[in-house]
Enzyme design. Structure first.
Site, PDB file in Angstrom:
ATOM      1  N   CYS A   2       0.880  -1.156   0.000  1.00 52.31           N
ATOM      2  CA  CYS A   2       0.000   0.000   0.000  1.00 52.31           C
ATOM      3  C   CYS A   2       0.918   1.207   0.000  1.00 52.31           C
ATOM      4  O   CYS A   2       2.131   1.070  -0.068  1.00 52.31           O
ATOM      5  CB  CYS A   2      -0.827  -0.011   1.265  1.00 52.31           C
ATOM      6  N   ARG A  27       1.122   1.717  -6.155  1.00 54.45           N
ATOM      7  CA  ARG A  27       1.397   0.701  -5.140  1.00 54.45           C
ATOM      8  C   ARG A  27       0.140  -0.010  -4.667  1.00 54.45           C
ATOM      9  O   ARG A  27       0.208  -0.958  -3.895  1.00 54.45           O
ATOM     10  CB  ARG A  27       2.069   1.360  -3.928  1.00 54.45           C
ATOM     11  N   TRP A  80      -3.715  -2.040  -1.246  1.00 48.67           N
ATOM     12  CA  TRP A  80      -3.753  -3.252  -2.060  1.00 48.67           C
ATOM     13  C   TRP A  80      -4.014  -4.371  -1.067  1.00 48.67           C
ATOM     14  O   TRP A  80      -3.161  -4.685  -0.232  1.00 48.67           O
ATOM     15  CB  TRP A  80      -2.427  -3.453  -2.783  1.00 48.67           C
ATOM     16  N   GLU A 489       7.649 -13.737 -20.828  1.00 53.02           N
ATOM     17  CA  GLU A 489       7.298 -12.326 -20.643  1.00 53.02           C
ATOM     18  C   GLU A 489       6.038 -11.970 -21.449  1.00 53.02           C
ATOM     19  O   GLU A 489       5.120 -11.306 -20.946  1.00 53.02           O
ATOM     20  CB  GLU A 489       8.489 -11.437 -21.046  1.00 53.02           C
ATOM     21  N   GLU A 496      -1.880 -10.845 -17.614  1.00 56.60           N
ATOM     22  CA  GLU A 496      -2.006  -9.697 -16.727  1.00 56.60           C
ATOM     23  C   GLU A 496      -3.037  -8.677 -17.213  1.00 56.60           C
ATOM     24  O   GLU A 496      -3.847  -8.197 -16.424  1.00 56.60           O
ATOM     25  CB  GLU A 496      -0.612  -9.061 -16.689  1.00 56.60           C
TER      26      GLU A 496
HETATM   27  O1  M6R Z   1       9.478  -3.289  -9.776  1.00 53.81           O
HETATM   28  P1  M6R Z   1       9.919  -4.681 -10.138  1.00 53.81           P
HETATM   29  O2  M6R Z   1      10.569  -4.771 -11.463  1.00 53.81           O
HETATM   30  O3  M6R Z   1      10.760  -5.299  -9.049  1.00 53.81           O
HETATM   31  O4  M6R Z   1       8.578  -5.517 -10.195  1.00 53.81           O
HETATM   32  C1  M6R Z   1       8.600  -6.902 -10.385  1.00 53.81           C
HETATM   33  C2  M6R Z   1       7.274  -7.405 -10.855  1.00 53.81           C
HETATM   34  O5  M6R Z   1       6.291  -7.187  -9.881  1.00 53.81           O
HETATM   35  C3  M6R Z   1       6.824  -6.748 -12.155  1.00 53.81           C
HETATM   36  O6  M6R Z   1       7.790  -6.889 -13.136  1.00 53.81           O
HETATM   37  C4  M6R Z   1       5.503  -7.352 -12.669  1.00 53.81           C
HETATM   38  O7  M6R Z   1       5.685  -8.688 -12.987  1.00 53.81           O
HETATM   39  C5  M6R Z   1       4.996  -6.548 -13.861  1.00 53.81           C
HETATM   40  N1  M6R Z   1       3.802  -5.865 -13.493  1.00 53.81           N
HETATM   41  C6  M6R Z   1       4.667  -7.376 -15.051  1.00 53.81           C
HETATM   42  O8  M6R Z   1       4.205  -6.606 -16.101  1.00 53.81           O
END
Ligand code: M6R
Length: 617
Positions: A2, A27, A80, A489, A496
């Protein structure tokens, strides 16, 4: 994960807190709330299911009611959900029995069930399903007969887990309390006022000095300033730093969604990343903080990340092994943390993260730091915890990424890893400076192709291809070698933002089970490779799919005629350096997925159940 924002100073704080929260909404955005100490030293509050927009509407609807939401000491929250559904009741702030203490929280109170039962036996009345509410009730008891500092110390000995907590209380109406364990929290300070937030961007432009609260510390903030203490109750003096964080309200620049804008920014991001790393080569190497001796003797490189950043690391494995000739392995942060850990000699670990705040990656970094293993943060946010806590860092130049689905940050990570592999190869004496210049040029070309291929297929995707595929319930994605992590990816993007189920496999695994799933109702998306040996194997896998009446969508290169001929739908790319094949396909696959999600009327920039930055485990 959050966000919390608080303020103590001379100005009415509601608007500033709401503005700070809206900057941190990445967040979490399923509910939100605000509380302040009003002019009669009472707590006034408002909270709701939904983000800052809904909160502002609720506040507007309450105007004229007897509650005053104009205090100069206040706290706010976007949520969240972890414990309890998203609802008005579970939204923060949470209160004690008499609504005289208000608490907002980022993190998880792990022993809340035990504490709640104990507090209930003592007569406390709970109304929410959250873990956070116990903190308000604990303060209710602890604030009865002791100083504010002692009350905080007593509460932190009782609660377990990770937390960034902000507390206000009618018992101490001039103070704002900020408490931190594991979850990030920083103060924005000037001579007259103090902000506190999960991230500096919340108060960028308001004050330009920042104090990052050390782990396991708390601040008592009054109108005349702040005092920081550790969890032993000793006064500590964390450094006051100049904040370099600026905030520009990024609009969508005419695009329907941030995601689409960010897809189109990728060519620019590659140019910026290359130019930045080129002009900062010597500074950049210093920031990495790894000696030439260690690089020359390097035995292993380890990558750690989550989600998209993990996929970028898996692609980076091929760069490091083939260009820098160093054995390289990628680890998922959430798994790495709970496996037996053996410190490796002559090994550097690179933590990859867009935000630099992802809890699992940050905790993995801390584990490595505790074992004195050299670490580098490859992050996009300069002020992030990972950049501050790792031994060295390398900054990607993606700019602010707002859509939850990562697009341009991924591209920047891949480009940076490609150059880093060349730097390491150069220090090891494997390549010359010309090879580095050539690599930079290759990245520019890849950026051109990435963008041109969207333009080339745009019309077809919008009018024909996305409508054709939007109604399939399941997909299978296949790749091999460097195109396998890329397939992962691409699959993540479809899951997503379009909420479509995808199973993703290394193509060579098909015959070991997943081939049973092939039928005309499950399109197979296959990402080709430029390596000739791998291509032949992939072509064989495509044949296996067609021989079972599978429907094949292929991302191929222009000379790969046999594979192209097999496809039901095909996207064709010009030849590039084989290691950059994923990069050139990136924009088009994102655009394809984006169009499917749009047709399905998904909330593209803020998919259900997700948040941009996952700051809880
Ligand atoms: O901020 P980060 O790169 O550490 O975040 C990691 C994952 O939460 C982030 O890449 C997530 O998988 C993406 N929303 C995917 O599109």
């Amino acid at each position: 994960m959050c966000s919390v924002v608080g303020y103590n100073g001379p100005r009415p704080c509601r608007q500033m807190i709401l503005e700070g929260l809206s900057r941190l909404e990445y967040r979490g955005y399923d509910s939100s709330g605000f509380a302040c100490i009003d002019s009669t030293s009472k707590i006034a509050q408002v909270k709701t299911q939904g983000g800052i927009e809904q909160l502002s509407l609720k506040i507007a609807a309450q105007q004229g009611q007897k509650q005053e939401l104009n205090g100069a000491i206040g706290i706010g929250h976007t949520r969240w959900s972890t414990h309890g559904v998203s609802s008005d009741i579970n939204a923060h702030p949470h209160f004690d029995c008499h609504k005289t203490t208000a608490v907002v929280h980022n993190g998880i109170i792990e022993n809340f069930v035990f504490l709640k039962e104990k507090l209930q036996l003592l007569g406390h009345h709970f109304i929410s399903q959250t873990d956070t509410e116990v903190v308000a009730h604990l303060f209710e008891d602890e604030l009865k007969n002791q100083s504010l500092e002692k009350a905080v110390l007593s509460v932190v000995t009782k609660i377990q887990g990770a937390y960034a907590l902000l507390v206000i209380s009618e018992k101490y109406p001039d103070y704002l309390i900020a408490i931190r364990k594991s979850s990030p929290l920083c103060l924005g300070v000037s001579s007259t006022e103090t902000f506190v937030a999960s991230d500096v961007s919340a108060f960028a432009g308001q004050v330009d000095q920042v104090v990052f609260l050390p782990d396991e510390s708390f601040a008592i903030i009054s109108k005349s300033g702040y005092h920081v203490y550790n969890f032993f109750g000793e006064r500590i003096y964390p450094p006051v730093q100049k904040s370099t964080c600026t905030w520009t309200a990024e609009g969508k620049a005419g695009y329907a969604h941030y995601m689409l804008k960010e897809i189109y920014e990728q060519k620019r991001v590659i140019i910026d990343t290359v130019n930045f790393l080129r002009s900062h080569k010597s500074a950049g190497m210093q920031q990495l903080n790894v000696s030439h001796e260690l690089i020359q003797e390097l035995k292993n490189i380890h990558f750690i990340g989550c989600g998209t950043s993990w996929h970028a690391g898996m692609i980076g494995e091929y760069f490091m092994q083939e260009i820098a000739q160093v054995s390289t392995q990628s680890f998922l942060a959430s798994e790495f943390r709970y496996k037996k850990f053996f410190p490796y000699p002559r090994t550097v670990t690179i933590i990859i993260s867009q935000s630099g705040e992802t809890a699992d990656s940050l905790e993995a970094l801390r584990l490595l730091t505790a074992s004195e293993q050299p670490t580098i943060a490859l992050a996009n946010v300069a002020s992030s915890s990972m950049v501050r806590e790792a031994d060295g860092f390398l900054l990607t130049q993606a700019g602010q990424e707002i859509a939850v689905a990562s697009t341009k940050a991924f591209t920047a990570q891949v480009a940076a890893l490609y150059l880093l592999a060349h730097w390491i190869a150069y220090i090891k004496g494997l390549v010359t400076t010309q090879a580095i210049a050539r690599a930079e040029e290759e990245l520019f070309v890849a950026g051109e192709i990435l963008e041109n291929s969207i333009e080339r297929y745009k019309f077809d995707i919008i009018t024909r291809i996305a409508p054709q595929y939007a109604h399939y319930k399941n997909f299978i994605f296949l790749g091999r070698h460097i195109s396998f992590p890329f397939a992962l990816e691409a699959a993540l993007k479809l899951k997503e933002i379009a909420y479509i189920f995808v199973d993703c496999y290394p193509a060579g695994e098909l015959k070991h089970g997943p081939l049973a799933l092939i039928d005309a109702q499950t399109p197979v998306v296959l990402f080709s490779c430029l390596d000739e040996t791998i291509y032949k194997k992939l072509y064989g896998n495509a044949q296996e799919v067609k021989a079972r009446s599978g429907h094949l969508i292929v991302f191929a290169f222009e000379h790969q005629k046999d594979l192209i001929a097999l496809a039901d739908t095909v996207f064709i790319f010009p030849k590039v350096n084989p290691l950059l094949a994923p990069l050139v396909m990136t924009g088009l696959v994102q655009f394809f997925v984006y169009q499917i999600a749009t047709l399905l009327e998904r909330p593209i920039d803020r998919p259900r159940n997700l948040a941009k930055s996952v700051t809880v485990e």
